[in-house]
Design a protein around this motif. Structure first.
Motif, PDB file in Angstrom:
ATOM      1  N   LEU A  26     109.224  66.143  23.877  1.00  0.00           N
ATOM      2  CA  LEU A  26     108.138  66.056  22.914  1.00  0.00           C
ATOM      3  C   LEU A  26     108.228  64.695  22.233  1.00  0.00           C
ATOM      4  O   LEU A  26     109.327  64.174  22.029  1.00  0.00           O
ATOM      5  CB  LEU A  26     108.264  67.163  21.865  1.00  0.00           C
ATOM      6  CG  LEU A  26     108.059  68.588  22.370  1.00  0.00           C
ATOM      7  CD1 LEU A  26     108.337  69.581  21.244  1.00  0.00           C
ATOM      8  CD2 LEU A  26     106.669  68.772  22.925  1.00  0.00           C
ATOM      9  N   PRO A  27     107.085  64.112  21.889  1.00  0.00           N
ATOM     10  CA  PRO A  27     107.146  62.839  21.167  1.00  0.00           C
ATOM     11  C   PRO A  27     107.889  63.029  19.843  1.00  0.00           C
ATOM     12  O   PRO A  27     107.684  64.021  19.153  1.00  0.00           O
ATOM     13  CB  PRO A  27     105.678  62.497  20.912  1.00  0.00           C
ATOM     14  CG  PRO A  27     104.908  63.290  21.904  1.00  0.00           C
ATOM     15  CD  PRO A  27     105.717  64.530  22.146  1.00  0.00           C
ATOM     16  N   GLY A  28     108.761  62.136  19.555  1.00  0.00           N
ATOM     17  CA  GLY A  28     109.531  62.218  18.321  1.00  0.00           C
ATOM     18  C   GLY A  28     110.857  61.500  18.457  1.00  0.00           C
ATOM     19  O   GLY A  28     111.050  60.694  19.374  1.00  0.00           O
ATOM     20  N   PRO A  29     111.784  61.799  17.562  1.00  0.00           N
ATOM     21  CA  PRO A  29     113.053  61.065  17.523  1.00  0.00           C
ATOM     22  C   PRO A  29     113.888  61.165  18.802  1.00  0.00           C
ATOM     23  O   PRO A  29     114.527  60.190  19.189  1.00  0.00           O
ATOM     24  CB  PRO A  29     113.802  61.701  16.349  1.00  0.00           C
ATOM     25  CG  PRO A  29     112.783  62.411  15.558  1.00  0.00           C
ATOM     26  CD  PRO A  29     111.657  62.756  16.471  1.00  0.00           C
ATOM     27  N   GLU A  30     113.883  62.331  19.449  1.00  0.00           N
ATOM     28  CA  GLU A  30     114.684  62.478  20.668  1.00  0.00           C
ATOM     29  C   GLU A  30     114.146  61.594  21.788  1.00  0.00           C
ATOM     30  O   GLU A  30     114.907  60.958  22.506  1.00  0.00           O
ATOM     31  CB  GLU A  30     114.748  63.937  21.120  1.00  0.00           C
ATOM     32  CG  GLU A  30     115.531  64.832  20.188  1.00  0.00           C
ATOM     33  CD  GLU A  30     114.701  65.344  19.024  1.00  0.00           C
ATOM     34  OE1 GLU A  30     113.449  65.209  19.039  1.00  0.00           O
ATOM     35  OE2 GLU A  30     115.303  65.883  18.082  1.00  0.00           O
TER      36      GLU A  30
ATOM     37  N   ALA B  14     106.002  57.135  28.924  1.00  0.00           N
ATOM     38  CA  ALA B  14     106.708  57.808  27.830  1.00  0.00           C
ATOM     39  C   ALA B  14     106.572  56.999  26.536  1.00  0.00           C
ATOM     40  O   ALA B  14     106.378  57.568  25.455  1.00  0.00           O
ATOM     41  CB  ALA B  14     108.176  58.012  28.196  1.00  0.00           C
ATOM     42  N   TRP B  15     106.680  55.668  26.636  1.00  0.00           N
ATOM     43  CA  TRP B  15     106.472  54.825  25.455  1.00  0.00           C
ATOM     44  C   TRP B  15     105.061  54.981  24.911  1.00  0.00           C
ATOM     45  O   TRP B  15     104.850  55.020  23.689  1.00  0.00           O
ATOM     46  CB  TRP B  15     106.748  53.353  25.768  1.00  0.00           C
ATOM     47  CG  TRP B  15     108.196  52.971  25.686  1.00  0.00           C
ATOM     48  CD1 TRP B  15     109.017  52.620  26.715  1.00  0.00           C
ATOM     49  CD2 TRP B  15     109.004  52.905  24.501  1.00  0.00           C
ATOM     50  NE1 TRP B  15     110.274  52.339  26.235  1.00  0.00           N
ATOM     51  CE2 TRP B  15     110.291  52.501  24.887  1.00  0.00           C
ATOM     52  CE3 TRP B  15     108.749  53.150  23.152  1.00  0.00           C
ATOM     53  CZ2 TRP B  15     111.335  52.334  23.979  1.00  0.00           C
ATOM     54  CZ3 TRP B  15     109.778  52.986  22.238  1.00  0.00           C
ATOM     55  CH2 TRP B  15     111.058  52.581  22.656  1.00  0.00           C
TER      56      TRP B  15
ATOM     57  N   ALA C 218     103.068  58.322  17.091  1.00  0.00           N
ATOM     58  CA  ALA C 218     103.281  57.566  15.850  1.00  0.00           C
ATOM     59  C   ALA C 218     101.955  57.178  15.211  1.00  0.00           C
ATOM     60  O   ALA C 218     101.788  57.278  13.984  1.00  0.00           O
ATOM     61  CB  ALA C 218     104.131  56.327  16.129  1.00  0.00           C
ATOM     62  N   GLU C 219     100.993  56.755  16.020  1.00  0.00           N
ATOM     63  CA  GLU C 219      99.684  56.379  15.492  1.00  0.00           C
ATOM     64  C   GLU C 219      98.969  57.584  14.887  1.00  0.00           C
ATOM     65  O   GLU C 219      98.297  57.468  13.853  1.00  0.00           O
ATOM     66  CB  GLU C 219      98.840  55.730  16.580  1.00  0.00           C
ATOM     67  CG  GLU C 219      99.330  54.344  16.946  1.00  0.00           C
ATOM     68  CD  GLU C 219      98.633  53.749  18.156  1.00  0.00           C
ATOM     69  OE1 GLU C 219      97.938  54.484  18.892  1.00  0.00           O
ATOM     70  OE2 GLU C 219      98.790  52.537  18.357  1.00  0.00           O
TER      71      GLU C 219
ATOM     72  N   VAL D  73      97.667  57.912  11.011  1.00  0.00           N
ATOM     73  CA  VAL D  73      96.300  58.286  10.631  1.00  0.00           C
ATOM     74  C   VAL D  73      96.339  59.442   9.644  1.00  0.00           C
ATOM     75  O   VAL D  73      95.585  59.462   8.660  1.00  0.00           O
ATOM     76  CB  VAL D  73      95.457  58.649  11.880  1.00  0.00           C
ATOM     77  CG1 VAL D  73      94.175  59.334  11.497  1.00  0.00           C
ATOM     78  CG2 VAL D  73      95.177  57.402  12.700  1.00  0.00           C
ATOM     79  N   ARG D  74      97.224  60.390   9.891  1.00  0.00           N
ATOM     80  CA  ARG D  74      97.365  61.532   8.982  1.00  0.00           C
ATOM     81  C   ARG D  74      97.762  61.068   7.578  1.00  0.00           C
ATOM     82  O   ARG D  74      97.232  61.556   6.577  1.00  0.00           O
ATOM     83  CB  ARG D  74      98.404  62.499   9.533  1.00  0.00           C
ATOM     84  CG  ARG D  74      98.344  63.867   8.911  1.00  0.00           C
ATOM     85  CD  ARG D  74      99.444  64.741   9.452  1.00  0.00           C
ATOM     86  NE  ARG D  74     100.551  64.515   8.520  1.00  0.00           N
ATOM     87  CZ  ARG D  74     101.795  64.825   8.737  1.00  0.00           C
ATOM     88  NH1 ARG D  74     102.168  65.331   9.860  1.00  0.00           N
ATOM     89  NH2 ARG D  74     102.700  64.618   7.835  1.00  0.00           N
TER      90      ARG D  74
END
Length: 81
Positions: free
Chosen positions: A33-37, A61-62, A69-70, A74-75
């Motif tokens: 999942l996108p995130g720190p890992e 993946a990048w 992150a984008e 936006v959130r």
């Protein structure tokens, strides 16, 4: 470089014991999942050591991480509106 199910990087040593990374399994990055890992796993990848197909998988993946992150940005900006 081989990534395990938990998303941690594990290194395979060459037979000569020099500790060089001899196996690359970057396809598993698509399961993160996108995130720190994912960010940590990607930080360990040296594209110069990879065949072209794997470089494409790493680039994808990048892109997923960047999009995540984008979206988070936006959130946050929405809270300022």
């Amino acid at each position: 470089m081989v990534f395990d199910q938990a998303g941690m990087a594990a290194y395979a040593d060459d037979d000569d014991g020099a500790g060089a990374r001899s196996h690359h399994d970057v396809a598993v990055l698509s399961q993160f999942l996108p995130g720190p890992e994912l960010a940590a796993a990607l930080a360990e990848v040296d594209p110069a050591e990879l065949p072209t197909h794997d470089v494409v998988l790493v680039a994808r993946a990048w892109e997923r991480l960047k999009a995540h992150a984008e979206a988070q940005q936006v959130r946050v900006f929405a809270e300022l509106a």
